[in-house]
Structures are given as C-alpha cells and as structure tokens.
Scaffold this motif. Structure first.
Motif: not given
Length: 328
Positions: A192-196
C-alpha cells in the motif's frame, strides 16, 4: 534506478563491536559479555530438566574459554557478524543490534516503517525498533574491513524468537491462522505504501510468544515509484514496475528463467510459499487455504492476485470455520 539490485551502499558491514561499546551504553543499551552468556545458560539449565551437560553447549563453552574476562564482549557464534545481542539497561529487555550502512536501502526502509504514522498502523508487523543510532565519524578501528567505515548506523530491535510455534505452550488452529494473518497483513501494508519486502520467507518471521508475529531482514527491500497494479480491479499488469531479482530465499519461476517481474508479484509468490511451508512444518492441514495458495503460486506473475486480494480471500476462506475447530 529500479532495475539496480546491488550497489556499494547495500553491502553487509562487519563492525568491530568493542569500538562502539560506550556508544551503546550512552544510549542505554548493554552488549552481552562472557559473564552474561554464562548466566543465561545457567538459568536456562536450571529451569529445564536437561540430562546432558551444560559443557556440551557451544555458547557456554565459548563464554567459559580459558583466558576470557567476565567483562569481555561475547559474540553469539550462531549470529552473523553484523548482529549482536544485549539488553536495554532500563528494564533488561533482550535486544538485537544490527549494523548497516547509513546510506543503505535497508536503513531507509526500516526507518520509514518504524516512524509515525507508518509505525502505528495496525497492519504494520515490522519487528519493533527501539532505536536507530548513527555512529560518530571518528571511531578508530571501527571496522574489520570496509571502505565506508565512516557511514555506519545501528538498528536496535526487540529480540523475538524464530520458533513460530512455542515448544512449551498450547497452540491452536486459531493462533496459527492469526500468525498467517499477520504475515499477509504486513505485505498488504508494505505494498500500500509502495514498499516490497523481496525476501519473504519463514526464516524472516519472528514471534514474541504473546500472539504477535513480525518480519525482519529488509536488506533486499525497496520503495518504488508506483503501487501495485490491481489486476482484478481493471488494472493493466503491463504498467507494473519491473525488477530483476535473484537473491531471495523464494524465487518465482519467471525470475529463475531470467525474466523481469513485478516486485509485488514476487512478494505474493514468496508469501504463498511461506504459507504452504508453514502448513507442512507445523502439521496444520487447512484445505480451505489450498485455492488461496494456488492463485498466489500462479506461474505467470501477471495473473497472481495482489496482496490485498490475498488477504480478502484468506478471510473468506476461514470465515465459516467452527469455534470448536479453531480452538482445537
């Protein structure tokens, strides 16, 4: 550059821990000494009916070796050189300290996840970080070897256990499913916060034995310019961010073949492997999750569900389980 996997700032660092001992003490943390380690094993032996000799334990033998001073720092030989155990002086809380390069992606990610408002999100199941300490720039002999000896930081974390099912406590299907829920929720939160995360595996999951589960090891993790494409909601997978990644514990088939993949789809694949292996290792047979896992392990990454969809399917799959079964 979202295709760049490794650079000089993300190499693992090996500090000379003694050089930073006073730095940690000034922040309220104590590193394990030979005396601490011996006392730990003695207490452990006293609390358990163990037939073999304490002298057979490698940790105790190392701390008791002839010529070692009680106050000498005692490295756990089972930990990588970049990690050191200790305690918080105010309450004796067990901690683990990890050394990282100050300009590494890992420090960037863990700082973001451990800072409000992200830190306070109930979907965030990152290992609790107590402190981030930046080393001074003039510590002599601070590294065994590194060309970046003036760029070191330390992540101070609570020490949790890697034994996901407590060996001496009752465990139910309900608590097992809750551990899987935490695993999925954190990946939803990150995406959701663009982290992987990019290295989802059972070995990177810990528990506090009080119903909480958390991820560790964000060495491969990265933040991207775009969130995942929600294919089930009309998104075009061809517009996804793509990476080449080979170093994770769970490598999806497209990466094994040398093809690029979506970092989010890679996390979903690894999460499917985690759930599958957790069921095998714990002995929990949950047929309702088979269809959920099957979609996560889809060979074509473009057809895998998003982490958000996985969580939805997971909750639907276990919704109608009886109370008796959940408490079994």
């Amino acid at each position: 550059d979202e295709d760049e996997d490794e650079d000089e700032y993300n190499l693992r660092v090996v500090p000379h821990w003694q050089a930073y001992r006073h730095l940690f003490e000034s922040h309220g943390y104590h590193l394990d000494t030979c005396k601490d380690v011996r006392q730990f094993y003695l207490r452990y032996w006293e609390n358990r009916n163990i037939q073999r000799s304490i002298q057979s334990c490698a940790g105790y033998k190392s701390a008791s070796r002839e010529g070692r001073d009680d106050n000498e720092l005692c490295k756990d030989e089972g930990l990588p050189e970049r990690l050191f155990r200790g305690k918080r002086l105010s309450d004796d809380l067990p901690i683990v300290i990890k050394a990282v390069n100050r300009r590494s992606r890992e420090l960037e990610v863990i700082t973001a996840l451990s800072t409000p408002p992200l830190r306070d999100d109930p979907m965030n199941h990152c290992i609790p970080v107590l402190d981030i300490i930046h080393a001074p720039l003039d510590v002599p002999h601070a590294f065994s070897y590194s060309p970046y000896q003036n760029q070191l930081s330390f992540i101070v974390m609570e020490e949790w256990s890697s034994q996901l099912i407590p060996p001496e406590q009752p465990h139910t299907l309900r608590s097992y499913l809750n551990s899987l829920r935490h695993c999925i929720q954190h990946i939803v939160f990150m995406h959701t916060h663009r982290f992987a995360h990019l290295d989802v595996s059972v070995r990177n999951l810990l528990t506090d034995y009080d119903g909480r589960y958390a991820y560790i090891d964000y060495e491969m993790s990265r933040r991207f310019c775009r969130p995942p494409v929600e294919v089930g909601e009309g998104g075009d997978p061809r517009s996804s961010v793509l990476i080449h990644q080979l170093k994770a514990a769970e490598v999806p088939p497209e990466v094994e073949k040398g093809h690029p993949t979506s970092p989010y789809a890679m996390d979903v694949w690894a999460l499917g492997m985690l759930i599958s292996k957790a069921g095998i290792s714990t002995g929990y047979d949950v047929p309702e999750l088979c269809s959920v896992i099957k979609g996560m392990l889809e060979p074509q990454w473009e057809r895998r569900p998003s982490a958000k969809m996985v969580l939805r399917r997971f909750e639907e799959a276990i919704l109608y389980m009886s109370r008796e079964r959940l408490n079994s």
